[in-house]
Design a protein around this motif. Structure first.
Motif, PDB file in Angstrom:
ATOM      1  N   ASP A 159     -21.154 -18.286  22.803  1.00  0.00           N
ATOM      2  CA  ASP A 159     -19.866 -17.583  22.589  1.00  0.00           C
ATOM      3  C   ASP A 159     -19.959 -16.075  22.806  1.00  0.00           C
TER       4      ASP A 159
ATOM      5  N   ASN B  72     -24.057 -23.238  18.903  1.00  0.00           N
ATOM      6  CA  ASN B  72     -23.136 -22.099  19.102  1.00  0.00           C
ATOM      7  C   ASN B  72     -23.524 -20.928  18.210  1.00  0.00           C
TER       8      ASN B  72
ATOM      9  N   ARG C  20     -14.366 -16.172  18.049  1.00  0.00           N
ATOM     10  CA  ARG C  20     -13.842 -16.457  19.375  1.00  0.00           C
ATOM     11  C   ARG C  20     -12.374 -16.858  19.368  1.00  0.00           C
TER      12      ARG C  20
ATOM     13  N   LYS D   4     -18.978 -17.545  27.425  1.00  0.00           N
ATOM     14  CA  LYS D   4     -17.798 -18.165  28.041  1.00  0.00           C
ATOM     15  C   LYS D   4     -16.689 -17.122  28.039  1.00  0.00           C
TER      16      LYS D   4
ATOM     17  N   ASP E 156      -9.632 -25.818  25.392  1.00  0.00           N
ATOM     18  CA  ASP E 156     -11.046 -25.778  25.008  1.00  0.00           C
ATOM     19  C   ASP E 156     -11.584 -27.100  24.449  1.00  0.00           C
ATOM     20  N   ARG E 157     -10.836 -27.748  23.531  1.00  0.00           N
ATOM     21  CA  ARG E 157     -11.290 -29.024  22.969  1.00  0.00           C
ATOM     22  C   ARG E 157     -10.340 -30.131  23.410  1.00  0.00           C
TER      23      ARG E 157
ATOM     24  N   ASP F  44     -15.211 -32.360  16.651  1.00  0.00           N
ATOM     25  CA  ASP F  44     -14.915 -31.612  17.876  1.00  0.00           C
ATOM     26  C   ASP F  44     -15.605 -32.309  19.051  1.00  0.00           C
TER      27      ASP F  44
END
Ligand code: BGC
Length: 367
Positions: free
Chosen positions: A263, A236, A40, A283, A114-115, A166
């Protein structure tokens, strides 16, 4: 005379347009992605670069090999190169605050992509998906597929979560666990291994190999006697890849357990066609990049965007000012909407224009 004046006016307008454009073109954006080893982030990096360049920005894109130290150095490099804006997907949400002090000192704005990035006020915005909902979708899929409200059960489930470094990983796990907790509490879902907490099932660096080994160990310790595994809830796709491999090679039961993911990585979409993985939470990262570009343009123009920014965009997203506290402040967030993909609606990925069927019309490939 009139003609001359209008000619001069036109000329002046042209010059201002050109200088505006030149000013826009001169703006430099530094993008720091975690690693090329996960599919991704290659897509994210490519979409971001493509969209920012199309909008006239100069882009410097760095990948840091999932190495925290390297990412700090890479970001220092981008700061030294005088970027105007940093777009960062942190490898470790807690390890960038010192580096970002330097960005702030130079007036470089930062978007967490994203994070979330913790313990810093150098951040302006956070652009991501509704991460808790990702987990809820996985949990709800399990609930619906097993018909937990009506079926007798009990069913056996094991969890595989993401990287503790994360911030997203906890949201994913909690979303799934909270959704299934009533059934776990009622004894309808049984976690045979007893690994019920995030810490017990976390997978450092979201590593496929680690997920594989952990699942092999769980299968050897708790399922080698023929105990049936009904669900492997994986946060994920990179972890689902390892877990599915462990099930294929080491699981004694005759059934195909439900395996969740997130993903829509190509290898996982193949596994979905082959029945080795059951679903993925998709996503659309091209839209995540598009929202990021919009936020970037606004803040580089000195604006403070809010929910209104979304009005002109086609992406489905929400503006959130409550959820993402990074330890210093609640970071204003744009959260896009994820959705479930199974073998039955793979065509949806073709319809959004990012994938195509292969020559045999069997598997999806990137477009
Ligand atoms: C992302 C996921 C991804 C995971 C591993 C998370 O922060 O939100 O989409 O699967 O990192 O790279």
């Amino acid at each position: 005379m009139k003609k001359l004046i209008s000619l001069l006016l036109v000329l002046a307008l042209c010059l201002s347009v050109v200088s505006c454009f030149a000013e826009g073109a001169a703006k430099k954006v530094g993008i720091a992605m975690p690693t090329k080893s996960l599919e991704r982030w290659n897509r994210d990096g490519a979409y971001l670069q493509e969209q920012f360049e199309a909008a006239g920005y100069v882009v410097e894109l760095r990948y840091s090999d999932n190495d925290i130290e390297q990412q700090n150095n890479d970001i220092q490099g981008l700061i030294a190169d005088d970027v105007d804006l940093l777009i960062i997907t942190a490898i470790d949400s807690d390890s960038l605050s010192v580096t970002l002090e330097d960005a702030k000192a130079k007036g470089i704005m930062v978007i967490a992509y994203d994070r979330l990035i913790n313990n810093t006020d150098a951040l302006s915005y956070y652009v991501s998906f509704d991460n808790y909902t990702v987990g809820v979708l996985q949990g709800a899929f399990v609930k619906d597929t097993l018909d937990l409200d009506n079926a007798e059960g009990p069913f056996n489930i094991e969890f595989t979560a993401g990287d503790p470094a994360d911030t997203n990983a906890g949201y994913f796990f909690n979303g799934a666990f909270d959704t299934l907790k009533p059934y776990i509490d009622a004894g309808k879902l049984v976690i045979v291994s007893g690994k019920t907490t995030f810490a017990q099932v976390a997978t450092p660096a979201w590593s496929t190999d680690t997920a594989l080994t952990n699942m092999q160990n769980t299968l050897a310790s708790y399922y080698s006697d023929g105990t049936i595994l009904d669900v492997a809830l994986c946060s994920n796709d990179s972890t689902a890849l390892g877990v599915a491999q462990a099930i294929t090679s080491d699981y004694a039961g005759g059934n195909a357990p439900i395996v969740t993911g997130q993903d829509g990585d190509i290898a996982n979409l193949r596994n979905i066609v082959d029945g080795i993985q059951t679903m993925t939470v998709y996503k659309n990262v091209a839209e995540e990049a598009a929202v990021t570009l919009e936020v970037a343009m606004a803040i580089l123009a000195g604006q403070t965007p809010d929910a209104g920014l979304l009005e002109s965009l086609s992406a489905e997203a929400a503006f959130d000012t409550e959820t993402y506290d990074n330890g210093v402040f609640v970071v204003p967030s744009y959260l896009l909407v994820p959705y479930v993909i199974t073998a039955d609606n793979l065509q949806k990925l073709v319809d959004i224009g990012l994938y195509q069927w292969d020559a045999e019309q069997k598997y999806l490939e990137a477009k």
